[in-house]
Motif scaffolding. Structure first.
Motif, mmCIF file in Angstrom:
data_model
loop_
_atom_site.group_PDB
_atom_site.id
_atom_site.type_symbol
_atom_site.label_atom_id
_atom_site.label_comp_id
_atom_site.label_asym_id
_atom_site.label_seq_id
_atom_site.Cartn_x
_atom_site.Cartn_y
_atom_site.Cartn_z
ATOM 1 N N SER A 28 0.859 -1.175 0.000
ATOM 2 C CA SER A 28 0.000 0.000 0.000
ATOM 3 C C SER A 28 0.889 1.216 0.000
ATOM 4 O O SER A 28 2.090 1.133 0.268
ATOM 5 N N GLY A 29 0.309 2.348 -0.326
ATOM 6 C CA GLY A 29 1.065 3.583 -0.256
ATOM 7 C C GLY A 29 2.267 3.580 -1.168
ATOM 8 O O GLY A 29 2.209 3.119 -2.290
ATOM 9 N N ARG A 30 3.366 4.075 -0.686
ATOM 10 C CA ARG A 30 4.557 4.252 -1.507
ATOM 11 C C ARG A 30 5.499 3.067 -1.383
ATOM 12 O O ARG A 30 6.699 3.216 -1.190
ATOM 13 N N PHE A 31 4.955 1.855 -1.521
ATOM 14 C CA PHE A 31 5.790 0.663 -1.401
ATOM 15 C C PHE A 31 6.686 0.555 -2.622
ATOM 16 O O PHE A 31 6.226 0.545 -3.752
ATOM 17 N N ILE A 50 11.289 -0.213 -8.419
ATOM 18 C CA ILE A 50 9.950 -0.158 -8.993
ATOM 19 C C ILE A 50 8.945 0.189 -7.908
ATOM 20 O O ILE A 50 9.025 -0.312 -6.779
ATOM 21 N N SER A 51 8.026 1.077 -8.270
ATOM 22 C CA SER A 51 6.905 1.382 -7.386
ATOM 23 C C SER A 51 5.872 0.286 -7.544
ATOM 24 O O SER A 51 5.427 0.008 -8.657
ATOM 25 N N TRP A 52 5.485 -0.316 -6.438
ATOM 26 C CA TRP A 52 4.576 -1.459 -6.539
ATOM 27 C C TRP A 52 3.220 -1.053 -7.103
ATOM 28 O O TRP A 52 2.632 -1.762 -7.910
ATOM 29 N N ASN A 53 2.728 0.094 -6.712
ATOM 30 C CA ASN A 53 1.371 0.466 -7.088
ATOM 31 C C ASN A 53 1.224 0.918 -8.535
ATOM 32 O O ASN A 53 0.262 0.544 -9.204
ATOM 33 N N ARG A 71 7.203 -6.449 -11.758
ATOM 34 C CA ARG A 71 6.617 -7.070 -10.577
ATOM 35 C C ARG A 71 5.398 -7.886 -10.950
ATOM 36 O O ARG A 71 4.709 -7.586 -11.920
ATOM 37 N N ASP A 72 5.154 -8.916 -10.156
ATOM 38 C CA ASP A 72 4.000 -9.794 -10.320
ATOM 39 C C ASP A 72 3.184 -9.678 -9.044
ATOM 40 O O ASP A 72 3.596 -10.183 -7.990
ATOM 41 N N THR A 73 2.047 -9.031 -9.126
ATOM 42 C CA THR A 73 1.260 -8.796 -7.918
ATOM 43 C C THR A 73 0.686 -10.085 -7.353
ATOM 44 O O THR A 73 0.545 -10.225 -6.135
ATOM 45 N N GLY A 99 8.141 1.187 2.569
ATOM 46 C CA GLY A 99 6.774 1.593 2.314
ATOM 47 C C GLY A 99 6.544 3.085 2.300
ATOM 48 O O GLY A 99 5.410 3.538 2.119
ATOM 49 N N THR A 100 7.636 3.866 2.456
ATOM 50 C CA THR A 100 7.438 5.313 2.612
ATOM 51 C C THR A 100 8.310 6.169 1.716
ATOM 52 O O THR A 100 8.330 7.377 1.857
ATOM 53 N N LEU A 101 9.023 5.571 0.788
ATOM 54 C CA LEU A 101 10.003 6.341 0.024
ATOM 55 C C LEU A 101 9.359 7.223 -1.026
ATOM 56 O O LEU A 101 8.437 6.819 -1.733
#
Length: 125
Positions: A28-31, A50-53, A71-73, A99-101
């Protein structure tokens, strides 16, 4: 957050490897998940992130055009596809997550809270 890196090994120059980094966190967020590497006697250096979102990516100049991060969600896994490998790519490769970068911090290893164990990549000429 637990990270498990795998996929390293020996390869000849010009060859390819795919590294994997499986993580345990619900994102979630900036992961962000990043790859770093460290060669003997050298500092740990940024490779890619890579940004997960939103899948935004960033690469070190030395690997642009040769490495691809994805990435593979469904599998909670980040991959680093490494093509056209060179002897100077030889290093221990680490995946890291936070999670906050904000994007400007992605290249800084000190900003990541979670690290996996390294996986050795050895490229012979």
């Amino acid at each position: 957050v637990q990270l498990q890196a795998s996929g390293g090994g020996p390869v000849q120059a010009g060859g390819s490897l795919r590294l994997s980094c499986a993580h345990s966190r619900r994102t979630s967020g900036r992961f962000v998940v990043g790859w770093f590497r460290q060669a003997p006697g050298k500092e740990r250096e940024f490779v890619a992130a890579i940004s997960w979102n939103d899948r935004t990516t960033s690469y070190a100049d030395s690997v642009k055009g040769r490495f691809t991060i994805s990435r593979d969600t469904a599998k909670n896994t980040v991959y680093l596809q490494m093509n056209t490998l060179k002897p100077e790519d030889t290093a221990v490769y680490y995946c890291a997550a936070d999670g906050t970068l904000i994007r400007s911090s992605w290249t800084m290893p000190t900003q990541y809270d979670y690290w996996g164990q390294g996986t050795q990549v050895t490229v012979s000429s």
